[in-house]
Every structure is written in C-alpha cells, then in structure tokens.
Design a protein around this motif. Sequence first.
Motif, mmCIF file in Angstrom:
data_model
loop_
_atom_site.group_PDB
_atom_site.id
_atom_site.type_symbol
_atom_site.label_atom_id
_atom_site.label_comp_id
_atom_site.label_asym_id
_atom_site.label_seq_id
_atom_site.Cartn_x
_atom_site.Cartn_y
_atom_site.Cartn_z
ATOM 1 N N VAL A 272 0.833 -1.205 0.000
ATOM 2 C CA VAL A 272 0.000 0.000 0.000
ATOM 3 C C VAL A 272 0.864 1.250 0.000
ATOM 4 C CG1 VAL A 272 -1.653 1.350 1.345
ATOM 5 C CG2 VAL A 272 -1.979 -1.113 1.076
ATOM 6 N N GLN A 273 1.942 1.252 0.785
ATOM 7 C CA GLN A 273 2.781 2.440 0.923
ATOM 8 C C GLN A 273 3.820 2.580 -0.183
ATOM 9 O OE1 GLN A 273 1.803 4.667 2.993
ATOM 10 N NE2 GLN A 273 0.247 3.257 3.762
ATOM 11 N N GLY A 274 4.152 1.498 -0.842
ATOM 12 C CA GLY A 274 5.091 1.586 -1.954
ATOM 13 C C GLY A 274 6.542 1.648 -1.540
ATOM 14 N N GLY A 275 6.967 0.743 -0.661
ATOM 15 C CA GLY A 275 8.365 0.712 -0.271
ATOM 16 C C GLY A 275 8.545 0.412 1.194
ATOM 17 N N ASP A 276 9.729 0.709 1.695
ATOM 18 C CA ASP A 276 10.071 0.408 3.078
ATOM 19 C C ASP A 276 9.856 1.616 3.981
ATOM 20 O OD1 ASP A 276 10.888 -2.146 2.334
ATOM 21 O OD2 ASP A 276 12.941 -1.485 1.926
ATOM 22 N N PHE A 277 9.019 1.454 4.977
ATOM 23 C CA PHE A 277 8.766 2.479 5.983
ATOM 24 C C PHE A 277 8.818 1.828 7.356
ATOM 25 C CE2 PHE A 277 6.729 4.164 2.219
ATOM 26 C CZ PHE A 277 6.983 5.532 2.267
ATOM 27 N N ALA A 278 9.083 2.637 8.387
ATOM 28 C CA ALA A 278 9.130 2.116 9.750
ATOM 29 C C ALA A 278 7.740 1.915 10.320
ATOM 30 C CB ALA A 278 9.924 3.060 10.650
#
Length: 301
Positions: A272-278
Amino acid sequence: MLKKTLLATAALVALASGVHAEDLKEFRIGILGGENEADRLRNFQCMTEKLPSVLGVEKVSLFPAADYDGVVQGLLGGTLDYAELGASAFAKVYLAKADAVEPILTTVQTDGSSGYYSIMVARKDSGIAKIEDIKGKKLGYADPDSTSGYLVPLVTLPEALGAPVDQVVASTGFGGGHENLVLEVVKGTFDVGTTWGSGVGEFKDGYTSGNLRKMVDKGILNMDDLVEVWKSPLIPNGPVVVRTSMAEDMKMKFKQFMMDLPKSDPACFSAVQGGDFAGFTEVNVDFYKPIIDARKATIGG
C-alpha cells in the motif's frame, strides 16, 4: 406514535453524529492516479480482504482515479471514506472544504523522519548533471496536485536556479503522474522531470521508498539510466485521511488497523505504501500548515 417518535429521534441523532448507512455496508477507498491502474488495484487488494471484518462492513471497494484530482473530488463530495494523499492534494481539499476530511496518520521513514523529497531526474547520457544544466531544457512535472511533482519545485526551484523557472527552461509540461513522467524522461519527451523518493538509502536503488523505488521493484526502470539533478528540502509525508462525517467508532477501528498493519501484515503495509517504511505516526492539520500556506500563495487552491 411513540415508536415513530423514537425512530425519528434516532434518525436525527444518526445524522447529527455523521453516521450514514453506507458506513455500515461499504467502505470506499480512493487511490491516487499516477501509476498503472492494475498495479494500484493489486497493491490495495489486501485492504479489501482485511477491512470488512475489522470495520464490520459488507465490502470494501477500491476507486483508482485517473489523476490526483479524481480522489480530491471524491473526498470533497463525500463519496470516498479513506485515501492516502500527498500534502499538496490534502491542502487542495482543505482549502476547498476544511471539514471534508481528517488527517490522522502519516508514514515514518526507516531513518525515523516523517518527510520525503522531490527528486529531479534526467537521462544519464543527457549531459545534464546539476541544476544549472537545465537551462534551455524541457522540464516535466508529475501532476498539478502533486506536492513533490509540482508544488515544491514551483516554490523552491527559483531559489536554486537564481531566477523564475520559466526564465530558465525552454518549456514545462505535465507527465500524467509520477510513473509516466519518469518514463517520458527516459524516452526523451522531457529532458528532466520531478518525482519523489524517501532520500533514504541509495539513489542507485531508487531509495528505500517512493516512485523510483516502485518502478525499480516492478522492473520497469533501470536506475543506471538516470542521474539525480536536484533534491528539494524535506517535504512532510502525505496524510492518511478519513471522511470527517464517518462514524467515530469506525474511524477509531480504522486508525488502529492502520497503526497495527506494519506488524500485523508487513507485506500489505509495504504494498500500500510503496516501499520500506518504519510505520505510522499520528498527525493533524497543523502538520500540513506550511504546505497549505504555500499552495494558497502559489496555486490559490
């Protein structure tokens, strides 16, 4: 008579508290344009599977708009319940109708920051390597309602260039969303173009998140073909927004679901966010005041 009175009172209470029949049956997700529609639907598919039982609705429907404005208008019209916006798109909603939506969360980068960057790219073989090299070139923006793809470059590029953008470049235009803009830069339609990235990690990987990273992961972009020409000041990560008139218990359930998602289903969160997030952090309108003011001053709404 008493029964009718009680029913009428209940109906008035429901209206006053913003409880609508559709809240109990269908939850409607708006998805910003700028990426292939099939990819956007696939990325949000996990939400349609998980949210019905969490929210107590019969179904969750996805509405991928052709551009940013499609989602903006859906939120303003009350036909969407949730969307993830860029800061400028949220500012557009807010300036048109301040109480249409509530910003509740934003993403946190892997380095702990709550921001990202506008990234200007050019073909590596173009001879363009720094911002001064764009003189006389064709500049492409992503979308008129994009923060990184238009508003922030519009505001900050004149200082970087030492002159208004239109006095430096040969022409400007819009690429029809971030993904298509980058493809048009690769094709040569534009000499340079503005997109977005986390600025965390390496440019050669498309950074840890953002449009470039999504394109790399999908196999439609080779970062060896591009060079980074300019990077903006830090931009506030865009908000997760919900319809203000939604029932409060549904808002709370949805917010908790989203906050838990990075751990409960990392793959869904990443898609959903499109990549790596914390993960997420809570926000409100105040977090976006600088962008709201910048949009009001430059675009007007």
